[in-house]
Design a protein around this motif. Structure first.
Motif, PDB file in Angstrom:
ATOM      1  N   HIS A  61       1.202  -1.416  -0.226  1.00  0.00           N
ATOM      2  CA  HIS A  61       0.168   0.274   0.306  1.00  0.00           C
ATOM      3  C   HIS A  61       0.477   1.761  -0.278  1.00  0.00           C
ATOM      4  CE1 HIS A  61      -3.026   3.218   1.423  1.00  0.00           C
ATOM      5  NE2 HIS A  61      -4.398   2.223   1.190  1.00  0.00           N
ATOM      6  N   THR A  62       1.905   1.556   0.396  1.00  0.00           N
ATOM      7  CA  THR A  62       2.690   2.391   0.858  1.00  0.00           C
ATOM      8  C   THR A  62       3.470   2.443  -0.007  1.00  0.00           C
ATOM      9  OG1 THR A  62       3.067   1.703   2.963  1.00  0.00           O
ATOM     10  CG2 THR A  62       5.378   3.184   2.323  1.00  0.00           C
ATOM     11  N   LEU A  63       4.430   1.830  -1.005  1.00  0.00           N
ATOM     12  CA  LEU A  63       4.801   1.736  -2.167  1.00  0.00           C
ATOM     13  C   LEU A  63       3.622   2.045  -3.702  1.00  0.00           C
ATOM     14  CD1 LEU A  63       7.425  -1.736  -2.251  1.00  0.00           C
ATOM     15  CD2 LEU A  63       7.449   0.998  -1.296  1.00  0.00           C
ATOM     16  N   THR A  64       2.354   1.752  -3.196  1.00  0.00           N
ATOM     17  CA  THR A  64       1.486   2.511  -4.398  1.00  0.00           C
ATOM     18  C   THR A  64       0.688   3.806  -3.636  1.00  0.00           C
ATOM     19  OG1 THR A  64       1.294  -0.181  -4.902  1.00  0.00           O
ATOM     20  CG2 THR A  64      -0.214   1.733  -5.800  1.00  0.00           C
ATOM     21  N   THR A  65       0.023   3.714  -3.303  1.00  0.00           N
ATOM     22  CA  THR A  65       0.198   5.443  -2.518  1.00  0.00           C
ATOM     23  C   THR A  65       0.839   6.196  -2.552  1.00  0.00           C
ATOM     24  OG1 THR A  65      -1.050   4.702  -0.513  1.00  0.00           O
ATOM     25  CG2 THR A  65      -2.768   4.218  -2.690  1.00  0.00           C
ATOM     26  N   GLY A  66       1.724   6.197  -1.716  1.00  0.00           N
ATOM     27  CA  GLY A  66       2.649   7.121  -1.228  1.00  0.00           C
ATOM     28  C   GLY A  66       3.141   7.016   0.491  1.00  0.00           C
ATOM     29  N   SER A  67       3.805   7.949   0.276  1.00  0.00           N
ATOM     30  CA  SER A  67       4.622   7.869   1.826  1.00  0.00           C
ATOM     31  C   SER A  67       4.520   9.741   2.536  1.00  0.00           C
ATOM     32  CB  SER A  67       6.170   7.378   1.522  1.00  0.00           C
ATOM     33  OG  SER A  67       6.471   6.387   1.302  1.00  0.00           O
ATOM     34  N   TYR A  68       3.836   9.431   2.482  1.00  0.00           N
ATOM     35  CA  TYR A  68       3.156  11.547   2.856  1.00  0.00           C
ATOM     36  C   TYR A  68       4.712  12.070   3.172  1.00  0.00           C
ATOM     37  CZ  TYR A  68      -1.496   9.277   4.823  1.00  0.00           C
ATOM     38  OH  TYR A  68      -2.074   8.428   4.576  1.00  0.00           O
ATOM     39  N   GLY A  69       5.387  11.980   2.393  1.00  0.00           N
ATOM     40  CA  GLY A  69       6.401  13.531   1.851  1.00  0.00           C
ATOM     41  C   GLY A  69       8.179  12.721   1.871  1.00  0.00           C
ATOM     42  N   ILE A  70       8.102  12.224   3.343  1.00  0.00           N
ATOM     43  CA  ILE A  70       9.374  11.227   3.498  1.00  0.00           C
ATOM     44  C   ILE A  70       8.950   9.583   3.704  1.00  0.00           C
ATOM     45  CG2 ILE A  70      10.680  12.935   4.202  1.00  0.00           C
ATOM     46  CD1 ILE A  70       9.784  12.771   6.385  1.00  0.00           C
ATOM     47  N   THR A  71       9.730   8.676   3.620  1.00  0.00           N
ATOM     48  CA  THR A  71       9.944   7.300   4.672  1.00  0.00           C
ATOM     49  C   THR A  71      10.104   7.879   5.830  1.00  0.00           C
ATOM     50  OG1 THR A  71      12.516   7.071   4.214  1.00  0.00           O
ATOM     51  CG2 THR A  71      10.500   6.374   1.725  1.00  0.00           C
ATOM     52  N   PRO A  72      10.144   6.520   6.989  1.00  0.00           N
ATOM     53  CA  PRO A  72      10.416   6.373   8.077  1.00  0.00           C
ATOM     54  C   PRO A  72      12.072   6.338   7.802  1.00  0.00           C
ATOM     55  CG  PRO A  72       8.841   4.693   7.266  1.00  0.00           C
ATOM     56  CD  PRO A  72       8.947   5.779   6.023  1.00  0.00           C
ATOM     57  N   PRO A  73      12.602   6.762   8.617  1.00  0.00           N
ATOM     58  CA  PRO A  73      13.759   6.821   8.781  1.00  0.00           C
ATOM     59  C   PRO A  73      14.596   5.512  10.158  1.00  0.00           C
ATOM     60  CG  PRO A  73      13.640   7.902  10.925  1.00  0.00           C
ATOM     61  CD  PRO A  73      11.595   7.494  10.223  1.00  0.00           C
ATOM     62  N   ASP A  74      13.599   4.410   9.996  1.00  0.00           N
ATOM     63  CA  ASP A  74      14.183   3.414  11.028  1.00  0.00           C
ATOM     64  C   ASP A  74      14.641   2.738   9.892  1.00  0.00           C
ATOM     65  OD1 ASP A  74      12.061   2.225   9.283  1.00  0.00           O
ATOM     66  OD2 ASP A  74      10.870   2.060  10.855  1.00  0.00           O
ATOM     67  N   SER A  75      15.151   2.175   8.864  1.00  0.00           N
ATOM     68  CA  SER A  75      15.779   1.153   7.923  1.00  0.00           C
ATOM     69  C   SER A  75      16.639   2.372   7.102  1.00  0.00           C
ATOM     70  CB  SER A  75      14.952   0.275   7.394  1.00  0.00           C
ATOM     71  OG  SER A  75      15.237  -0.823   6.331  1.00  0.00           O
ATOM     72  N   TRP A  76      17.069   1.876   6.226  1.00  0.00           N
ATOM     73  CA  TRP A  76      18.223   2.312   5.320  1.00  0.00           C
ATOM     74  C   TRP A  76      17.953   1.688   3.512  1.00  0.00           C
ATOM     75  CZ3 TRP A  76      21.411   5.944   5.688  1.00  0.00           C
ATOM     76  CH2 TRP A  76      22.132   6.357   6.508  1.00  0.00           C
ATOM     77  N   TRP A  77      17.232   0.501   4.117  1.00  0.00           N
ATOM     78  CA  TRP A  77      15.913   0.019   3.478  1.00  0.00           C
ATOM     79  C   TRP A  77      15.637   1.013   1.684  1.00  0.00           C
ATOM     80  CZ3 TRP A  77      18.070  -3.577  -0.629  1.00  0.00           C
ATOM     81  CH2 TRP A  77      18.429  -4.506   0.176  1.00  0.00           C
ATOM     82  N   TRP A  78      14.654   1.882   3.025  1.00  0.00           N
ATOM     83  CA  TRP A  78      13.427   2.864   2.473  1.00  0.00           C
ATOM     84  C   TRP A  78      13.941   3.566   1.181  1.00  0.00           C
ATOM     85  CZ3 TRP A  78       8.875   1.796   3.208  1.00  0.00           C
ATOM     86  CH2 TRP A  78       8.388   1.501   4.089  1.00  0.00           C
TER      87      TRP A  78
END
Length: 411
Positions: free
Chosen positions: A262-279
Motif C-alpha cells: 500500500h505504501t509503495l503504491t499510494t505514497g509515504s506522506y512526503g518522506i519514508t520512516p528513518p528506521d531502515s536504510w532499505w527505504w
C-alpha cells in the motif's frame, strides 16, 4: 466586441511557450485527481488515481524551475551589478507571497496537503542557483536528486525526525523551528530533496524548446530515466529490501493501509520512516528517495517534451491546446480556486468522478474566459507580478517600468 482571431491570439500569443503552459495545466489537473479520487476502491483494489500520485506535484515543482528562469531573464539581462540582486529580490518576494497564500489555504483545508507553502520556500532559495551556467545546473540536478535524499535520511535518523502530517497554517509561525523542519525535511513536499526538481527545471528552461530535437530528446531521456529508476528499485527490493521492510512494518495484511504494498503504491506522506536504510531503495510516491525523485523527474521531463512537441507541431493552431495551456498560464489562481471550491463542494458530497469533472470544467472555462477576454495574467498572478516588478525596479534604481512578462520567451 472581441472577435475570434483576437481571442485565438490571446490564447496563443506569439513568443510564448505553450508547451510549458500545457504541461503545467496537466500538472494542475493531475493534482486535482489525487485530491478528489480515492486511491483505493471499496473492494480494496487500487484505482487509476494512483497513476498521478507524486508525479503531478513533481511536474509542478520542475516547472517552478522554468518560472524562476523565465521570470528573471529580462532583469538579469540588464547591465550593471544590481541585476542579480533585483532578480533575487523578486524571487524572494514571490516566494513569500506564495508561501503566505499557502498558509492561508491551510486554514481553508486540512484534508489535502497544500503545496504552495513549500513551493514558496523553493522560490526563496532559488537565487542561490541563479548564477550557475546551464552545464553546472545539468550536472547538479541528478546529483542532488540522488545524493540529497541520503543526506536527509542521515539527518532524520540522527535527530529522530519522523514524517509530519500537518498542513501548515499561519498559527504555525509561532513555532518557527518545527515549521521550518517540516518545510525543509519532514513535510509532504520536503524542500531540501525537492530542490532537485527546481534545479532540473532551471536547467531545462535554458534549452532551446523551439527545436523538435529538444522535445524528442527530453522524452527519450526522461522516459528512460523513469523506467530505469523503477527497475533498479524493484531489483533492490527483490534482493532483500522487501523482506527487511516488511519486517519493520510488522504483520500488516498485503494491500491494507500500512502495508508495504500500500505504501509503495499510494505514497509515504512526503518522506519514508528513518528506521531502515532499505527505504532508500523504494520508489513509492511522495517518498523523496533517490529512485522516487529520479523516476518522477524523468517523467516530468518526458511530459514537457510531449507538450512542447505538440505545440511545435500545431504551430499557428496551438490555440487548440488552450483547455490545458490557459489554466496552466495561471496556476496560482487555478490551484487556489480549486482548494477553496473543494471545501465548498464537500458540503454537499457527490460522486467523485462527477466532482472531478466539475472542478476541471470550471477551471478550463474560467481560464479560457479570463485569458481570452480579460487579461493574459490570472487574477492572482497579476498583483504578484506587479509587486515583484516594483521591487525589482527599486533595487535597480530605475524609475522606468520593467517590461511585463506576459510572454514566456524561450531560446
Amino acid at each position: 466586441m472581441v472577435d475570434a482571431p483576437t481571442v485565438a491570439r490571446r490564447l496563443a500569443p506569439d513568443g510564448r511557450n505553450l508547451g510549458i503552459d500545457t504541461a503545467r495545466g496537466l500538472a494542475l489537473f493531475g493534482m486535482m485527481i489525487t485530491h478528489i479520487i480515492a486511491f483505493t476502491a471499496e473492494d480494496g483494489s487500487f484505482t487509476r488515481a494512483v497513476w498521478f500520485a507524486g508525479r503531478s506535484s513533481a511536474l509542478f515543482a520542475v516547472l517552478a524551475g522554468f518560472s524562476v528562469v523565465l521570470s528573471t531573464r529580462r532583469v538579469l539581462a540588464r547591465p550593471g551589478g544590481r541585476a542579480w540582486a533585483a532578480a533575487a529580490s523578486g524571487l524572494v518576494l514571490r516566494g513569500i507571497i506564495i508561501g503566505v497564500i499557502g498558509l492561508l489555504l491551510g486554514l481553508v483545508s486540512s484534508s489535502i496537503a497544500i503545496i504552495l507553502t513549500f513551493y514558496g520556500v523553493m522560490f526563496v532559495l532559488a537565487p542561490l542557483f541563479l548564477r550557475l551556467p546551464p552545464l553546472a545546473l545539468g550536472l547538479l540536478a541528478p546529483l542532488w536528486l540522488t545524493l540529497v535524499p541520503v543526506l536527509s535520511m542521515v539527518v532524520r535518523r540522527e535527530f529522530g525526525l519522523e514524517t509530519s502530517y500537518i498542513v501548515p497554517t499561519p498559527g504555525d509561525l509561532v513555532t518557527p523551528g518545527p515549521l521550518l523542519t517540516d518545510l525543509l525535511l519532514t513535510g509532504y513536499y520536503p524542500v531540501v530533496p525537492w530542490m532537485g526538481y527546481l534545479i532540473l527545471g532551471m536547467f531545462l528552461a535554458r534549452l532551446d524548446w523551439r527545436a523538435p530535437r529538444t522535445a524528442i530528446t527530453a522524452q527519450l531521456i526522461g522516459l528512460g530515466t523513469a523506467v530505469l529508476a523503477k527497475a533498479v528499485s524493484s531489483l533492490l527490493l527483490t534482493a532483500g529490501g522487501r523482506s527487511a521492510l516488511e519486517a519493520t512494518l510488522g504483520p500488516v495484511p498485503a494491500g491494507e493501509p500500512g502495508s508495504l504494498e500500500h505504501t509503495l503504491t499510494t505514497g509515504s506522506y512526503g518522506i519514508t520512516p528513518p528506521d531502515s536504510w532499505w527505504w532508500l531503495a523504494t520508489a513509492g510516491p511522495h517518498s523523496a528517495t533517490p529512485f522516487d525523485l529520479l523516476h518522477t523527474a524523468g517523467l516530468a521531463a518526458a511530459v514537457l517534451g510531449v507538450c512542447s512537441l505538440a505545440a511545435i507541431v500545431l504551430g499557428e493552431r496551438a490555440w487548440l491546446l488552450a483547455p490545458l495551456s490557459a489554466p496552466g498560464s495561471m496556476p496560482l489562481s487555478v490551484y487556489t480556486g480549486h482548494v477553496v471550491f473543494l471545501e465548498i463542494s464537500r458540503l454537499a458530497p457527490i460522486r467523485s468522478l462527477v466532482e472531478l469533472m466539475i472542478h476541471v470544467g470550471l477551471a478550463v472555462l474560467f481560464a479560457l474566459l479570463w485569458r481570452g477576454f480579460a487579461s493574459p495574467r490570472g487574477p492572482l498572478e497579476w498583483p504578484v507580478s506587479s509587486a515583484v516588478r516594483a521591487v525589482q525596479r527599486r533595487v535597480l534604481g530605475d524609475s522606468r517600468p520593467t517590461p511585463g512578462d506576459t510572454r514566456d520567451p524561450v531560446r
